[in-house]
Design a protein around this motif. Structure first.
Motif, short mmCIF file in Angstrom:
data_model
loop_
_atom_site.label_atom_id
_atom_site.label_comp_id
_atom_site.label_asym_id
_atom_site.label_seq_id
_atom_site.Cartn_x
_atom_site.Cartn_y
_atom_site.Cartn_z
N LEU A 19 -46.81 4.16 36.99
CA LEU A 19 -46.78 4.51 37.87
C LEU A 19 -44.86 5.93 38.91
O LEU A 19 -44.45 6.20 39.53
CB LEU A 19 -46.57 3.88 39.38
N THR A 20 -43.45 4.97 37.68
CA THR A 20 -42.89 5.85 37.55
C THR A 20 -42.34 6.41 37.29
O THR A 20 -41.96 7.38 37.95
CB THR A 20 -41.56 5.01 36.51
N ALA A 21 -43.24 7.41 36.25
CA ALA A 21 -43.43 8.61 35.90
C ALA A 21 -44.53 9.37 36.95
O ALA A 21 -43.66 10.71 37.02
CB ALA A 21 -44.63 8.28 33.97
N CYS A 22 -45.10 8.99 37.83
CA CYS A 22 -46.04 9.41 38.43
C CYS A 22 -45.04 9.96 39.82
O CYS A 22 -44.92 11.35 40.39
CB CYS A 22 -47.23 8.51 39.08
N TRP A 23 -43.71 9.08 40.15
CA TRP A 23 -42.83 9.76 41.48
C TRP A 23 -41.94 10.51 40.39
O TRP A 23 -41.91 11.38 40.91
CB TRP A 23 -42.55 8.32 41.31
#
Length: 423
Positions: free
Chosen positions: A402-406
């Motif tokens: 999710l950090t990568a998605c952001w």
């Protein structure tokens, strides 16, 4: 005598009719697809299969979706959406029938191989049907553009949200059918239901809907604009982050905490229905813009960040083994589901906002191939991480994704850029 409808009004009414028919057809498909997932998971967990083996049962189902979406978008452009809907539903019926032939006396290896192949067929069926259905929304919304600039977002949100609500009902239906009819008869009853839906598709969906000149080479098929490419990358990690703890980790964790199969299936059904309702409400949660991107893209960034924060907080709670952990996980799932639903709905809108009208099915197919790739990775890691370190490891994987998605959403363009059309 009443005046005849104007051509504009007649076209708008036809678009609304086609949208309603495609949505209803996809509801029927999704109902059986959700039931199938719950039935397979519960049936084989009851037989004593490990968390990794359970994940393995769904791997080909997810992997098949990558190719099915790419080819499905191209086929829907070349042959029309109605034909692809019919092919997808027919394949799903075939998959149900193959699964119903499974026998208790088979060895574990043979049973797993048989289920993996049958699930692979169902995976192709699901993604052919989804790509064709989502493409139809783009086409019908463009035809009904006289209803206002926000129509596409509203139709996408309602379609996606209602589909997931039906999937939740399917989870409950799968558990109920498994208890009442047994594995084989439940599959045959779902095949009969889907057969009725297939007849309706053949009878009512316009045969030439979405038919256009398709891409002539692989380079042209993959040469998408920057917005679609970045959104596809974000989709990989977004759906990987969901499935890495949701596919195996959550149901097994709850069952190991003393929940019954009925409780687990009922909770996941309610969670998915609520998730779908939030998706349908996304156009009223996200500020709209006249250009369709200047408010929506920042919303994708903020909601991605919020989802990452929720998951990190839940990871810390599980790592510290707080009191009443199962209820903390349930509460975290509710927050996760709400934030994820808005994220997913905004992404589903943005792909159609970035897509070109002439080859919308190909653009959508490319995007949902990325979606399937994320589900594949998440499903694989769900079994492995839960086996290695329980729910904590699965949540760590989700938080990192999710950090990568952001980070990827920070690069999304706020201006449309269309590829030149092939002559």
């Amino acid at each position: 005598m009443a005046n005849a409808l104007t051509p504009e009004l007649a076209e708008r009414n036809a678009a609304v009719r086609d949208y309603a028919i495609v949505t209803a057809a996809y509801w029927g498909f999704t109902l059986t697809d959700g039931a199938l997932r719950m039935m397979v998971l519960m049936h084989f967990y009851r037989l004593g299969y490990s968390s990794f083996t359970l994940a393995l049962l769904f791997l080909l189902y997810e992997a098949a979706g990558v190719l099915a979406n790419l080819i499905g978008g191209w086929l829907a452009t070349r042959y029309g959406i109605a034909r692809m809907l019919a092919v997808g539903m027919t394949l799903q019926i075939v998959g149900f029938m193959l699964l119903s032939l499974l026998r208790p006396e088979w060895t574990a290896a043979m049973s797993v191989a048989w289920v993996v192949v049958a699930q692979g067929i169902c995976g192709v069926a699901k993604d052919l049907t989804k790509t064709a259905s989502k493409s139809a929304i783009k086409i019908t919304a463009d035809r009904a553009q006289s209803q206002g600039s926000g129509q596409l977002f509203k139709w996408v949100a309602w379609f996606t949200g209602s589909k997931n609500a039906m999937k939740g009902i399917g989870f409950f239906m799968g558990g109920l059918l498994l208890d009442q009819l047994g594995f084989g008869m439940a599959l045959w009853s779902m095949a009969a239901l889907l057969g009725v839906v297939l007849v309706c598709v053949l009878a009512f969906v316009p045969r030439l809907m979405g038919k256009r000149k398709a891409s002539q080479s692989a380079k042209e098929l993959f040469a998408k604009n920057r917005g679609i490419n970045l959104l596809a990358l974000a989709r990989v990690v977004l759906f990987g982050a969901r499935d890495v703890w949701f596919v195996v980790g959550v149901p097994v964790f709850l069952y190991a905490s003393g929940w019954t199969f009925t409780m687990v299936g009922g909770f996941l059904a309610l969670w998915t229905i609520g998730y779908g309702l939030v998706q349908a409400l996304a156009p009223y949660i996200v500020t709209r813009s006249t250009d369709g991107l200047s408010s929506e893209v920042p919303a994708a960034r903020w909601w991605s960040a919020g989802l990452a924060v929720v998951t990190i907080a839940l990871t810390l709670a599980v790592g510290m083994q707080v009191q009443h952990l199962q209820w903390v996980v349930v509460g975290g799932l509710v927050l996760f589901g709400a934030a994820f639903a808005v994220n997913s709905s905004v992404h589903s809108y943005l792909i159609l906002a970035y897509a070109g009208s002439e080859k919308a099915a190909e653009d959508v197919g490319f995007y949902y191939a990325a979606n399937a790739l994320g589900r594949f990775g998440g499903t694989l890691l769900s079994g492995l991480l839960y086996q290695w370190g329980g729910l904590l490891f699965a949540l760590v994987g989700s938080a990192l994704m999710l950090t990568a998605c952001w980070l990827v959403t920070l690069a999304l363009p706020v201006v449309r850029a269309h590829l030149p059309q092939t002559p």
